[in-house]
Design a protein around this motif. Sequence first.
Motif, mmCIF file in Angstrom:
data_model
loop_
_atom_site.group_PDB
_atom_site.id
_atom_site.type_symbol
_atom_site.label_atom_id
_atom_site.label_comp_id
_atom_site.label_asym_id
_atom_site.label_seq_id
_atom_site.Cartn_x
_atom_site.Cartn_y
_atom_site.Cartn_z
ATOM 1 N N UNK A 1 46.199 43.621 -70.882
ATOM 2 C CA UNK A 1 46.225 45.002 -70.400
ATOM 3 C C UNK A 1 47.498 45.657 -70.918
ATOM 4 N N UNK A 2 47.387 46.733 -71.704
ATOM 5 C CA UNK A 2 48.604 47.374 -72.224
ATOM 6 C C UNK A 2 49.518 47.830 -71.091
ATOM 7 N N UNK A 3 50.812 47.799 -71.346
ATOM 8 C CA UNK A 3 51.775 48.226 -70.327
ATOM 9 C C UNK A 3 51.548 49.688 -69.940
ATOM 10 N N UNK A 4 51.159 50.503 -70.910
ATOM 11 C CA UNK A 4 50.911 51.917 -70.611
ATOM 12 C C UNK A 4 49.747 52.079 -69.648
ATOM 13 N N UNK A 5 48.722 51.235 -69.785
ATOM 14 C CA UNK A 5 47.594 51.278 -68.862
ATOM 15 C C UNK A 5 48.030 50.813 -67.478
ATOM 16 N N UNK A 6 48.828 49.727 -67.430
ATOM 17 C CA UNK A 6 49.288 49.215 -66.133
ATOM 18 C C UNK A 6 50.113 50.281 -65.400
ATOM 19 N N UNK A 7 50.965 50.985 -66.150
ATOM 20 C CA UNK A 7 51.748 52.066 -65.519
ATOM 21 C C UNK A 7 50.836 53.181 -65.038
ATOM 22 N N UNK A 8 49.847 53.517 -65.853
ATOM 23 C CA UNK A 8 48.918 54.578 -65.469
ATOM 24 C C UNK A 8 48.180 54.205 -64.184
ATOM 25 N N UNK A 9 47.697 52.989 -64.113
ATOM 26 C CA UNK A 9 46.969 52.549 -62.919
ATOM 27 C C UNK A 9 47.884 52.539 -61.697
ATOM 28 N N UNK A 10 49.102 52.067 -61.874
ATOM 29 C CA UNK A 10 50.025 51.977 -60.742
ATOM 30 C C UNK A 10 50.448 53.363 -60.240
ATOM 31 N N UNK A 11 50.643 54.289 -61.175
ATOM 32 C CA UNK A 11 51.167 55.610 -60.810
ATOM 33 C C UNK A 11 50.086 56.608 -60.440
ATOM 34 N N UNK A 12 48.877 56.431 -60.970
ATOM 35 C CA UNK A 12 47.881 57.489 -60.858
ATOM 36 C C UNK A 12 46.696 57.167 -59.954
ATOM 37 N N UNK A 13 46.507 55.915 -59.584
ATOM 38 C CA UNK A 13 45.368 55.581 -58.738
ATOM 39 C C UNK A 13 45.703 55.756 -57.264
ATOM 40 N N UNK A 14 44.752 56.261 -56.509
ATOM 41 C CA UNK A 14 44.901 56.316 -55.066
ATOM 42 C C UNK A 14 44.863 54.901 -54.491
ATOM 43 N N UNK A 15 45.382 54.688 -53.305
ATOM 44 C CA UNK A 15 45.346 53.350 -52.709
ATOM 45 C C UNK A 15 43.917 52.815 -52.628
ATOM 46 N N UNK A 16 43.752 51.563 -53.028
ATOM 47 C CA UNK A 16 42.462 50.861 -52.971
ATOM 48 C C UNK A 16 41.387 51.495 -53.843
ATOM 49 N N UNK A 17 41.769 52.380 -54.778
ATOM 50 C CA UNK A 17 40.787 53.000 -55.669
ATOM 51 C C UNK A 17 40.149 51.930 -56.555
ATOM 52 N N UNK A 18 38.816 51.971 -56.741
ATOM 53 C CA UNK A 18 38.138 50.930 -57.519
ATOM 54 C C UNK A 18 38.334 51.102 -59.024
ATOM 55 N N UNK A 19 38.209 49.985 -59.726
ATOM 56 C CA UNK A 19 38.276 49.942 -61.187
ATOM 57 C C UNK A 19 36.921 49.452 -61.689
ATOM 58 N N UNK A 20 36.320 50.198 -62.596
ATOM 59 C CA UNK A 20 35.027 49.832 -63.176
ATOM 60 C C UNK A 20 35.264 49.432 -64.627
ATOM 61 N N UNK A 21 34.891 48.204 -64.974
ATOM 62 C CA UNK A 21 35.103 47.691 -66.329
ATOM 63 C C UNK A 21 33.754 47.506 -67.014
ATOM 64 N N UNK A 22 33.499 48.274 -68.088
ATOM 65 C CA UNK A 22 32.244 48.191 -68.834
ATOM 66 C C UNK A 22 32.423 47.301 -70.055
ATOM 67 N N UNK A 23 31.468 46.411 -70.258
ATOM 68 C CA UNK A 23 31.566 45.453 -71.370
ATOM 69 C C UNK A 23 30.291 45.492 -72.204
ATOM 70 N N UNK A 24 30.409 45.888 -73.455
ATOM 71 C CA UNK A 24 29.297 45.875 -74.401
ATOM 72 C C UNK A 24 29.047 44.427 -74.806
ATOM 73 N N UNK A 25 27.900 43.888 -74.409
ATOM 74 C CA UNK A 25 27.637 42.458 -74.587
ATOM 75 C C UNK A 25 26.838 42.140 -75.842
ATOM 76 N N UNK A 26 26.674 43.096 -76.737
ATOM 77 C CA UNK A 26 25.944 42.807 -77.975
ATOM 78 C C UNK A 26 26.727 41.803 -78.830
#
Length: 471
Positions: free
Chosen positions: A194-219
């Motif tokens: 997980x890039x550090x910039x993403x980790x900072x974004x998640x820590x600073x910008x998400x509301x408490x207990x906000x869910x994370x949805x991870x989409x994975x292209x399985x082809x």
Amino acid sequence: MVSERVERTPVSGAGLPVDRVVAAGSAARVLVAATARALRGDDCGDLGHPGGLSRLGGAPEPVRRAAAVRAAGRSALTAGQIAAVDAERVAGWFAGQYPDRRWPGVVLGSPHGAAAHLATALGVPWLPAGFEVAGQWTRGAVDRPDAAFAHGATLAARLLDANPRVHVRQVHCPASRGAAAGAAVTFAVRWRTLPKAYARFLADRLEPAAPVLLLHDARTWPVRDCGDGHSFQAGSPAGGLDPVDFHPDARALGQVLRAAGGDETRWEAPEVTVAGAFAEHGVESGFEHDARSWSDRHGHPLHRVVVPQPDALSAVTADLYRRWLRRAGKTGNRLVVECGRLLDPAQVLRAGLVPYWCENATARRVAGVEWWLAGSEPFSSVDVLPEPPGLRSPAYAGLPQWLAVAGFGRRRRALDRGAARGYPVASVPTRRATEVLRNQPCDLPAPPPLRMAEALSALRDAGAHQGLLVC
């Protein structure tokens, strides 16, 4: 081929400008730009401008091929520029395009137009798990995947020296890129953590207990991977052909290479070491592991959605939009079929439309929307925005197949003439979708933001028969 103008968000640190690094017209770049605009209440009217190729729709084939080669070479990075790529800065550039406020969730992962629409309905950002880079190949040949691999390995080594936490998947696909595949090598750069910039974004910008949805292209696709951080695939699921079609004796390969100015007798692909690796838009296991670990440590539930084919997520998202609109008192009977870069989540929301996104103009992706429409409650209107692929290939749908999609509308059946003019070799900008959708009647106010729990329920229930896995 389409280039777009996106936000030149300031990113600290010296080096190559990030908006020069990420390939113009690449899926991650377009989808972040479109989603960020929608969350600001803006449409995509400033995205994209026709390149020189748009003026050559009626030119002889050799002239268009030569122009495509020159354009690909000009836009690709030199070896020195590739050595200056900073993947962490790219992550910060993506995250920095979103408004500075708290969000009730986030969508991460593989690029998919329906993910942009889903994020818009949820009122959350979408961030990719990788990005595309093009490197110059001045003496390249569209029919020499072995030479492409050798040249790409040299460039990839330079990129990996500066970015040890990424994996570089090289894609040589004349079926989707035509003659341009002989002028530049294409890298899908995927973060292994997980890039550090993403980790900072998640820590600073998400509301408490906000869910994370991870989409994975399985082809999956046959791949050569020697374990040095660089892997190679000849062909791509996005090209509309199967791996067997990239055998030298395959008729489809001969047609593709001849259309691109190549010769199938020269085709010799590197030896495959992994018969079924995740294709270029897959999510690295390390990225997923880091995202889940971060979510667990910070109290944000993470939900993983495995997508077997793009049609599955497009269909489920369209059905979800229809129910969401109807619950808000709207008809949910007006459909827009988008394609590739021709999408605009903000205008879809303004007009109260149901969006179905086709990954590209290949016949199998268009057949996917036909099958979905055949099994759905009829729509009163169907508007179709076919993105011209910019080349001829046996894998692409003809205009009659696109017209058949529009024919599912009971009262209105519209195929955009601007996109159809010069199809399949023309080029249209991303903003063409905005121009068309602005003419749709307004249906405001928009419904209240969709709740993540409802979206997950729909993905589990409706997605089960589509092959979606939610875990």
